[in-house]
Every structure is written in C-alpha cells, then in structure tokens.
Scaffold this active site. Structure first.
Site, PDB file in Angstrom:
ATOM      1  N   ASP A  14     -62.969 -41.019 -69.493  1.00 37.22           N
ATOM      2  CA  ASP A  14     -63.741 -42.217 -69.131  1.00 37.22           C
ATOM      3  C   ASP A  14     -62.808 -43.375 -68.784  1.00 37.22           C
ATOM      4  O   ASP A  14     -61.612 -43.346 -69.095  1.00 37.22           O
ATOM      5  CB  ASP A  14     -64.643 -42.573 -70.334  1.00 37.22           C
ATOM      6  CG  ASP A  14     -65.871 -43.367 -69.946  1.00 37.22           C
ATOM      7  OD1 ASP A  14     -65.960 -43.827 -68.792  1.00 37.22           O
ATOM      8  OD2 ASP A  14     -66.748 -43.546 -70.816  1.00 37.22           O
TER       9      ASP A  14
ATOM     10  N   ASP B 172     -74.264 -44.083 -65.060  1.00 40.42           N
ATOM     11  CA  ASP B 172     -74.812 -44.345 -66.397  1.00 40.42           C
ATOM     12  C   ASP B 172     -76.323 -44.497 -66.339  1.00 40.42           C
ATOM     13  O   ASP B 172     -76.969 -44.629 -67.378  1.00 40.42           O
ATOM     14  CB  ASP B 172     -74.189 -45.617 -66.987  1.00 40.42           C
ATOM     15  CG  ASP B 172     -72.921 -45.301 -67.768  1.00 40.42           C
ATOM     16  OD1 ASP B 172     -72.693 -44.120 -68.076  1.00 40.42           O
ATOM     17  OD2 ASP B 172     -72.161 -46.240 -68.056  1.00 40.42           O
TER      18      ASP B 172
HETATM   19  C1  DGJ Z   1     -69.404 -45.060 -70.315  1.00 36.57           C
HETATM   20  C2  DGJ Z   1     -69.873 -43.697 -69.925  1.00 36.57           C
HETATM   21  O1  DGJ Z   1     -70.367 -43.701 -68.626  1.00 36.57           O
HETATM   22  C3  DGJ Z   1     -70.915 -43.224 -70.922  1.00 36.57           C
HETATM   23  O2  DGJ Z   1     -71.408 -41.979 -70.534  1.00 36.57           O
HETATM   24  C4  DGJ Z   1     -70.299 -43.166 -72.284  1.00 36.57           C
HETATM   25  O3  DGJ Z   1     -69.299 -42.191 -72.303  1.00 36.57           O
HETATM   26  C5  DGJ Z   1     -69.733 -44.516 -72.650  1.00 36.57           C
HETATM   27  N1  DGJ Z   1     -68.847 -45.020 -71.636  1.00 36.57           N
HETATM   28  C6  DGJ Z   1     -69.004 -44.452 -73.964  1.00 36.57           C
HETATM   29  O4  DGJ Z   1     -68.389 -45.633 -74.280  1.00 36.57           O
END
Ligand code: DGJ
Length: 749
Positions: free
Chosen positions: A481, A551
């Site tokens: 991430d 997201d």
């Molecule tokens: C952003 C990601 O897109 C989410 O899926 C998740 O992993 C969060 N970060 C966790 O902090």
C-alpha cells in the site's frame, strides 16, 4: 518476416503493426520526421510526402538558407527546442554554456530482433526474440556531445509499439536534462476528441472526453505517484469514433511517478501528442559519460474504436508486462479483513473470519493494516515492521498464519513500505530518513511522512525488516500500500543543484524494492494499492499482477471506475471485492448478486464481516465463489467488449469472449430504473457468427414485501441462438428495479 521495414530510396522506416503502420523518415539534414500513424501502408507509399513547408515568420533550419525547411512546420519525432521549433519539446537540456539548444540529428540506424530491457525501470518484454523487432536510432548533438538512442519496439501481430530512449553525455562539459518526455509525435490535423481518465480518491479513472482546441490540453501528476486524479494515458479519437468503430491513437506511460500527457494544437492545426515524466521540478545532471534512461511509453493504434484499443493494451499487458509465476495463474478468491474489522481485531477474531472465508469458498486470507508496531489507528507505527503487535496477535504472525493455513487458506499480509509515522521507533531512530527540507516543517498526510527511498541505506533497512517478517511465517501474499502523496521533495543525498532528481530517484527506489520482492520472493503474490487505485498504472503492473482498483467498494460506483480502468488495463489486473451493505463509502444497498457480479469482473474476493451475515447469505456467497472460479478464465484470458457505457447510460454492460470464441459471459447492470421504460437492446460482439450458442440467463427479480425491505429472487432461463443473431439482433434486456444485475453465459454447441 521483420515488423520493421526500411525503404531505402527515401530513408523511410515502416513500423508494421497487425493493422497499422507508424512511419518515420530520416531527412537528408538528419532530422527525424514523423510521416504517418494510421492504417497499414506498404513501403514506398509515402515517398511523395514533404514533412515541412514555408510559412511567414518561420525560422529556417539551423544554419540553413532554405525557408522551405523550418522546424516549426516540420512533422517531428523526438522534437527539441531552442532553434526554431516553438512547440513543446520532448527533450530539454541546459548545456555547460547555459544555452538550451539540443540539435539532434540521426547518426546511426539499426534493427535488432527482440526487445532490450530498460535499466531500473518497468517495461514490456519478450520471451523470444521472434516476438518483436526494435528499431534503434542514434541521434547526436555535435556541439554538446549529447547522444540520444531512441528505441521503437514493434510487437508481432499487435498494434502496440513501445518507445523509450536513453541520453548519454558524450561531451566534456556537464549537461542538465530539464525535460525528458518518453514519446512525442506530430499528427497532420487536430480533428480529434481527447479521452482522458480522471477523477479523485474513491472515484478513479472516470472517462472524460472533450474536443481539442488550439493550445495545450493536458493531464498530469505532480504528486509523486501516478495519482487518483489523472492516469498516465491519453487517447485521440477520430470524428465519429465509438466503442466498435473508428480510429483511436493512444499513449500510456509505463511509470508510476509524476507524469505529463498532452496534446498541443499548433497554429497550423497539427497535433503534437506527448507523454513522459512531468518536467515540473524535474532536472537530471549528466556529468561526462553519464546516461539517463527515460521510461517506456506504449502507443496503440486502433481502427476498431475504443474496444480495439483496449484489447490491444490488455493482450500486451497481461502477457508481456505482468511477470512471474502469477502472470497466467488463476487469481485466488480472497477475504480481506479491512472493511470487516479495520484496526479492531485479534487472532481469534481473524481466525473466525478466515474460517467463514473458507466456508464461502476463499483461497486466501489477507490481514490488512494494524498488525505491527503501535498501530491502533492510522496515526502511528508505520516503519516498525518487525514489531508484531502481540497484544492483538498472541503467538505472532506464525500462529495466525498457520491457523489460517490449517483452514485451507493461504495467508497474506499488508505493508506500507514507503512510509514512516512520526510516532514510530523508526522515525525516532532516523528522523532524517524521510523526504524533508532541513529547517522547514514536514507536512504530514494521514499522520505519515514519505521515506527517501532514493537513498540506498533507507531501502536496505526497510527491505531487511520486510524480509525478516516474510521469513517469519508462511506468507504467500503481500498487499503493498501507499497512502499519501509526496511533499518537501528534497533528498539529503543530493547537492542543491541536483534536488530536481529527488522525485524520480524516489520512484527508482520503489522499483528497486519491488524488483527485490519479485526476485527474492517469487512465490509471493504481490498486490498493488495506493489508497485504492492511486497508483494504478502500467509501471506497477510489471511488479503486481493486480491492484486494488479503488477504496470505493460500492458495486454501482465501481461500474464507472472499472469501466474507465478497463480502457487500458486488463480485467485480470483489477482487484474487486464484495463489500457490506450499507456500503461504507456511499451508504448504498445493493443485492448480493449484483455486488458479486460486479466484483466478478476482476480478481474476485470479499471484504466484509462474513460473521455478521446469515447462513443463507454465506451459502449464496459460496455459490458466487464457485461460479467465479468456473468463469475466471474468461475474465483473465478473454477479450473484453464494452456494450453499454455507464458514464452516459443508466446501464452498464460488457462481455468477455474466450480466445476460441466458444464461450462468453455477458453482464448487464441496471443502475437507477425508471417507469414504463424501453428495454435495452444489447447487440453482442466478438462471437463466431457461424456457431450456435446455448445461452443461460440469470437475472434477479425484485419481490416487494409489503413495507419491509424488498428481496430478490433469481430467474433462470435457457435458449439457443446463432452467433450472427446474437450479434446482429442481440438481446433485449428488461430488469425491473434498481441495481439489478443479469448475466448470460454462452457456450458454443
Ligand atoms: C488504503 C487501502 O486502499 C485500504 O484497502 C486499506 O489497506 C487501508 N489503506 C489500510 O490503511
């Protein structure tokens, strides 16, 4: 036969795609000109063409007296500035004497079988030399000693061309590169509609179109990543172009940092199309003998509309950009705990969730953020990767991973290796390891700072921590991430006059870490993520077979996001999960079948608290997992045809057809319905007209239940029809109710 042909009498190069030609010429002056990018033509076809003309106020070629040869009217490849071409250059320099002139003339021309690698950068590749040919043109500026080697790779049976270059300072003075776009070409008119993929966090890659006007139309990122806001891609659509018909010229950058993509309409109505690293705050110093490698741009020409363009990108990217053992492997069905628990979990809860995941047919359990350091929320702990939170996870990762394995699932783990929280042991030990400018405040985003991964000692330390964890437990998957953009882009390792290198060096550092991951842990499947789809680009696909698309996990919002993403990137690269209702981002309630149907189009999984669901819902989910397993070869290897565009319709519809055209899945999702409406005529595409198909219909019917929440009942039907009827007449779709998904599974009989 080679895909690159030279027509000797005029020094013209024909780069021959499956249906297209890209034609260049080395003029007697040594200037490289662009003659044609369009339908396929044969050598000799364009001998009559003069790529420049005389106009008032134009400047003659440097040192020349012929007013008929002016750089400002010339149709160019690899244009530079400072001596008569007033349009945007591809390359810009500051020479040792402070001048900005770069006068590049061709000095050598060769064809190589295959395709060379790009040092330190992601790129498309070949497995056998016979798959492609590469034209290598060397250009030099005699005064400064700058030497630019241009590469054009033509892939056999494809309409994709990969372009890149490297610049070497062969002079005795220093050279400062100030503009390093990867590709530039001039088109003879401006009658194009520009298509870009733009949006925001949770609204990534929405299709936006507009007509070109005189001047520059551009998209860019100055955020240090390719970004949620704009994708490193542009397409030019000829008048009347649709999904199926018409000409499209597209450029896509294989790079994940700051980029610029633009179309400039000049005073004569020509269009200059360019893509590359964003010149904003970019410089690169080249001492004598030093070389700079520009990222790769992939150019696609389609004569079959946007669909043809997408299929050309998809075929190339899923087979010759994505690498490693997972490239062709079936994607696992995953359960990720993020939207199920956020930071609130412990081993027992996770194992219960994993057990429910096994029950609904998952292959993989992914533990997301919050397992390490002091990480009860998003304000602390990043960087403390080796401190597993034993209060939450007694027995550590090993006990959890083994527990997950015992349920028959592989175990996956989240990292955010590029970041550090100011409240972390890593930061307390190395406060100078983040990007920052001494004496100025450090701007935080999500309470975190960005590590200066351009520095080898920072990378080595992070890598050391990651390998310790990856070897501490049976970890078969990593979610990588990246949750903020870059500010105070300044690196301690660089002197003041080289700070313009910091952003690109950061990106090269990220690629170095990802390359180590690929080399040292080939058995670990690595998923990309950046606050959802903030770094969904071709550069990342070289390291990640797939990426968390957004997201935003709402099925209806995902229709537009996945539609836009599919313009360039294959369905197999999009992670899509079934999430809870009401949806956490938009509060919408959609039937489970619709959520599963939309998620099925990508790499399928679940991201919700399965334990909060009824046994019936879990049983239905198991059916969805099994169905996806039986169909995933279509999404992974099949051809995508977009049938109804969710940007302009109340419907979204698409189909995937197997390479042998003996199987297909058609999907249609109704967004908001309306009363007394017409049925949607849906002409199918890509089938074999001569074959008969058995069509299995599956749709939902909403059953109103006097005052309570409506529920849905599946409706199944079967019929047979010829490919020609399905394509020529098509289906008539009638789905009452909002957010209803229907599918038609076609198998040739
Ligand atoms: C952003 C990601 O897109 C989410 O899926 C998740 O992993 C969060 N970060 C966790 O902090």
């Amino acid at each position: 036969m080679t895909t690159i042909l030279r027509h000797d009498p005029t020094g013209t190069w024909f780069l021959q795609g499956a249906t297209s030609s890209y034609v260049l010429r080395v003029e007697p002056s040594g200037h490289l000109t662009h003659l044609h990018w369009g339908p396929r033509v044969e050598p000799g076809a364009i001998d009559w063409f003069t790529p420049t003309f005389d106009r008032a106020f134009c400047i003659n070629e440097p040192g020349g007296r012929d007013s008929g040869f002016a750089l400002d009217t010339l149709s160019r490849e690899a244009p530079t500035g400072g001596n008569g071409d007033f349009r945007a250059p591809m390359l810009g320099v500051v020479n040792a004497d402070g001048s900005h002139i770069l006068d590049l003339r061709v000095v050598a021309q060769e064809i190589h079988a295959g395709k060379p690698r790009l040092d330190g950068l992601p790129a498309t590749y070949v497995e056998r030399e016979a798959e492609a040919d590469t034209l290598v043109l060397t250009l030099a500026d005699r005064s400064s000693g700058a030497e630019v080697v241009l590469h054009y790779t033509v892939f056999r049976d494809s309409d994709a061309i990969a372009r890149s270059w490297r610049l070497t300072n062969r002079g005795s003075g220093s050279l400062r590169l100030t503009r390093a776009l990867s590709a530039s070409l001039d088109l003879p008119h401006c009658n194009w509609t520009l298509l870009q993929l733009s949006g925001a966090w949770a609204r990534e890659r929405q299709v936006v179109t507009h007509a070109l006007v005189p001047g520059i139309s551009s998209v860019e990122s100055r955020r240090g990543t390719s970004s949620h806001q704009h994708n490193p891609f542009l397409a030019l659509l000829a008048p009347g172009t649709t999904e199926e018909h018409g000409e499209v010229l597209a450029v896509n950058l294989v790079y994940s940092g700051n980029f610029l993509a633009q179309a400039e309409v000049d005073q004569y109505g020509h269009t200059r199309l360019q893509i590359g690293i964003n010149p904003h705050e970019f410089t690169w110093e080249l001492t004598p003998g030093a070389t700079f490698q520009a990222p790769e741009a992939v150019l696609v020409r389609s004569g079959e509309g946007l669909g043809g363009m997408s299929r050309a990108y998809h075929r190339l990217y899923r087979s010759r950009l994505v690498r490693g053992p997972f490239r062709d492997a079936p994607r696992p069905v995953l359960i990720n705990n993020w939207e199920a628990t956020y930071f609130n979990f412990d081993t027992e809860k996770l194992l219960r969730l994993a057990a429910a995941g096994a029950e609904v047919g998952c292959d993989l359990f992914v533990l997301d953020d919050g397992w390490f350091g002091k990480r009860e929320g998003d304000r602390s702990g990043l960087g403390d990767w080796t401190t597993v939170n034993l209060a939450k996870l007694p027995g550590g990762l090993q006990r959890l991973a083994e527990g997950v394995n015992a349920l028959g699932l592989r175990f996956g783990l989240w990292f955010e290796p590029e970041m550090v929280s100011p409240d972390s042991d890593l930061y307390r030990a190395h406060p100078d390891w983040c990007l920052h400018v001494p004496g100025r405040p450090r701007s935080e985003g999500r309470s975190q700072l960005v590590l200066d991964l351009g520095r080898a000692e920072v990378r080595d330390h992070i890598w050391g921590m990651m390998t310790t964890i990856l070897r501490s437990a049976p970890i078969g998957f990593v979610k990588w991430d990246m949750n903020r953009h870059l500010t105070e882009v300044w690196s301690r390792q660089l002197p003041p006059h080289r700070q313009g290198e910091a952003a690109h060096r950061f990106m090269l550092g990220v690629y170095d870490l990802l390359e180590r991951m690929h080399r040292e842990f080939p058995e670990v499947l690595v998923e990309g993520c950046s606050g959802g789809g903030g770094r969904f680009d071709a550069g990342m696909l070289h390291y990640h077979p797939y990426i968390w698309t957004s997201d935003n996990s709402d099925a209806i919002e995902r229709l537009r996001i996945q539609h836009g993403t599919s313009m360039v990137y294959p369905l197999s690269s999009m992670d899509a999960n079934v999430s809870a209702i009401p949806n956490h981002q938009v509060g919408r309630r959609t039937p489970l079948t619709t959520r599963a149907t939309v998620a099925s189009t990508g790499a399928f999984g679940y991201q919700l608290d399965l334990l909060a669901l009824s046994a019936d819902e879990r049983a239905e989910m198991r059916q969805h997992s099994e169905r996806w397993r039986s169909l995933r070869h279509l999404f992974h290897h099949g051809d995508l045809h977009r049938l109804a565009d969710p940007m302009t319709n109340r419907w979204a519809a698409w189909m995937c057809v197997s390479p042998a055209r003996d199987e297909a899945l058609v999907t249609c999702v109704r967004m908001l319905t309306e009363a007394n409406t017409a049925r949607l005529p849906l002409r199918l595409r890509g089938l074999d007209p001569a074959r008969t198909y058995r069509v299995q219909v599956e749709t939902l019917r909403e059953i109103p239940s006097g005052g309570g929440a409506a529920h849905h009942a599946p409706v199944h039907a079967v019929f047979t029809a010829s490919g020609s009827a399905l394509m020529g007449i098509g289906l008539r779709v009638d789905s009452p109710g909002d957010f209803i998904a229907s599918t038609w599974h076609l198998t040739a009989v």
